[in-house]
Design an enzyme around this catalytic site. Structure first.
Site, short mmCIF file in Angstrom:
data_model
loop_
_atom_site.label_atom_id
_atom_site.label_comp_id
_atom_site.label_asym_id
_atom_site.label_seq_id
_atom_site.Cartn_x
_atom_site.Cartn_y
_atom_site.Cartn_z
N LYS A 155 0.93 -1.35 0.12
CA LYS A 155 -0.12 0.07 -0.11
C LYS A 155 0.93 1.26 -0.18
O LYS A 155 0.56 2.14 -0.82
CB LYS A 155 -0.90 -0.02 1.09
CG LYS A 155 -1.96 -1.02 1.01
CD LYS A 155 -2.89 -1.33 2.49
CE LYS A 155 -3.84 -2.28 2.23
NZ LYS A 155 -4.35 -2.75 3.55
N GLN A 176 -4.68 -1.85 9.96
CA GLN A 176 -4.64 -3.19 9.22
C GLN A 176 -5.07 -4.23 9.97
O GLN A 176 -4.95 -4.26 10.98
CB GLN A 176 -3.12 -3.56 8.82
CG GLN A 176 -3.03 -4.66 7.98
CD GLN A 176 -3.35 -4.73 6.54
OE1 GLN A 176 -3.57 -3.49 5.87
NE2 GLN A 176 -3.89 -5.69 6.02
N ASP A 213 -11.49 2.64 4.57
CA ASP A 213 -11.86 1.26 4.47
C ASP A 213 -13.34 1.06 4.33
O ASP A 213 -14.11 0.00 4.02
CB ASP A 213 -11.37 0.26 5.66
CG ASP A 213 -10.39 -0.36 5.41
OD1 ASP A 213 -9.95 -0.77 4.30
OD2 ASP A 213 -9.35 -0.51 6.44
N1 GUN Z 1 -6.83 -6.89 6.17
C1 GUN Z 1 -7.43 -7.83 4.98
N2 GUN Z 1 -8.16 -7.18 4.06
C2 GUN Z 1 -8.24 -5.70 4.66
C3 GUN Z 1 -8.68 -4.54 4.41
O1 GUN Z 1 -9.43 -4.53 3.45
N3 GUN Z 1 -8.64 -3.43 5.07
C4 GUN Z 1 -7.87 -3.32 6.29
N4 GUN Z 1 -7.55 -2.38 7.14
N5 GUN Z 1 -7.35 -4.70 6.72
C5 GUN Z 1 -7.49 -5.80 5.90
#
Ligand code: GUN
Length: 293
Positions: free
Chosen positions: A54, A98, A121
Site C-alpha cells: 500500500k 490493518q 476502508d
Molecule cells: N485485512 C485484510 N483485508 C483488509 C482490508 O480491506 N482493510 C484492512 N484495513 N485490513 C485488511
C-alpha cells in the site's frame, strides 16, 4: 470452453494512472497533498506485506503515506488514543487500521474510533449506512474493486443472477449491497442485479452457486469452489487469497473452473491489485472532501 482471464493487474494499473493524474490536479489547484496513515499492530507477516504494498502504491500515485507501527501487546485504549490523534491531524486525510488485530484488542471499538470522514476502508457504521442507502462517501476497497473490474471488462450486472459466497463485513455484505443498488460505481449497468448471498450455514450450496451468471467467492477457503458448483459460461470472481505451502491460491479451484467458466479472475493478479487501487481512490476522495490542508 476455456475461460477468458480477467486481468485485474492491468486494470488496477490503469486506475492508478487515472488517480495519479487527479492527485496531481488536487495538489496543483488546491495545494492539498493527500496523505494516508496506516496503522499496523504486531508482526503478522502477511499484514506487513500488504502495508508495504500500500505504501509503494501511494508513493507512485503521489499520495503521502505514514506508517504507525505498534507492538503486538498494544491495548484497545492505546490504539484508540492513537486514532484520536490521527483524527485531529489535519495533514492526514485517510486512516487505515490493518486487520487482523491481535486477539486482546476489541476490533469493533477500534474501527468505530476512526473518524467517518477519514475511514478509507468504509468500515464505520455511518459509512456502511450511507452505502446501504445508495449515497456512499467511500466504497469499501475490495467490493469496489470487483465492481470496477466487471464494469471495465464490459460485464453487465443489471438483471443478472449474482451469487456472493461469503457474508463478511469487509467483502460479502457490502458487495450484496452494491450489486442491489439502482446505480453502481460505473452506472446502472454496473448494479441492478438479483443477488443471493450464501455462507457456511447455507444448505446445498452447490445448488445455489450453479444458478449464478456471476459468481463472487469470498469465503477464505482454498480451492473451495470446484467446477461442479459453477454454471457453464458463468463469470467467476475469486476474492480469496490463501497461502498453500509456498503458493498463493484463491477460493476457486482455478484449474477445473477455468475449463467451464466464461470468464475468471486469477489469483494472484485478479482482485488483489484492485483493492489497493481503490484504497488510493478513497484516500484521494478523503483529501478532496477535507478542509484543504
Ligand atoms: N485485512 C485484510 N483485508 C483488509 C482490508 O480491506 N482493510 C484492512 N484495513 N485490513 C485488511
Amino acid at each position: 470452453m476455456t475461460a477468458r482471464i480477467l486481468d485485474g493487474k492491468s486494470i488496477a494499473l490503469q486506475i492508478r494512472k487515472e488517480i495519479a493524474i487527479e492527485v496531481a490536479a488536487l495538489v496543483d489547484r488546491r495545494g492539498i497533498e493527500p496523505c494516508l496513515a496506516a496503522v499496523l499492530v504486531g508482526e503478522d507477516p502477511a499484514s506487513q506485506v500488504y502495508v508495504k504494498n500500500k505504501e509503494i502504491a501511494c508513493e507512485k500515485a503521489g499520495i503521502r503515506s505514514r506508517l504507525f507501527r505498534l507492538p503486538s501487546s498494544t491495548s484497545t485504549s492505546e490504539l484508540v488514543e492513537l486514532l484520536s490523534q490521527l483524527n485531529c491531524d489535519v495533514k492526514i486525510h485517510g486512516i487505515l487500521v490493518q486487520l487482523p488485530l491481535p486477539k486482546q484488542i476489541n476490533e469493533r471499538l477500534v474501527l468505530d474510533a476512526v473518524s467517518p470522514a477519514k475511514d478509507v476502508d468504509a468500515f464505520s457504521p455511518e459509512n456502511v449506512g450511507l452505502i446501504s442507502q445508495g449515497r456512499p462517501r467511500f466504497l469499501p476497497c475490495t467490493p469496489h474493486g470487483v465492481m470496477q473490474l466487471l464494469g471495465r471488462c464490459q460485464i453487465e450486472t443489471a438483471g443478472k443472477e449474482v451469487v456472493v459466497v461469503g457474508r463478511s463485513e469487509i467483502v460479502g455484505k457490502p458487495l450484496v449491497s452494491m450489486f442491489l443498488q439502482k446505480t453502481g460505481p460505473l452506472g446502472p449497468t454496473n448494479s441492478n442485479a438479483t443477488v443471493t448471498c450464501c455462507h457456511s450455514q447455507s444448505a446445498n450450496l452447490a445448488r445455489i452457486t450453479q444458478r449464478a451468471e456471476i459468481l463472487v467467492v469470498a469465503i477464505g477457503k482454498p480451492n473451495f469452489i470446484t467446477s461442479e458448483m459453477v454454471r457453464p459460461g458463468a463469470v467467476v470472481i475469486d476474492v480469496g487469497i490463501n497461502r498453500l505451502g509456498d503458493k498463493l491460491v484463491g477460493d476457486v479451484d482455478f484449474e477445473s473452473v477455468s475449463k467451464i467458466a466464461g470468464a475468471i479472475t486469477p489469483v494472484p493478479g485478479g482482485i488483489g491489485p484492485l483493492t489497493i487501487a481503490m484504497l488510493l481512490r478513497n484516500t484521494l476522495t478523503a483529501a478532496s472532501i477535507s478542509d484543504g490542508f
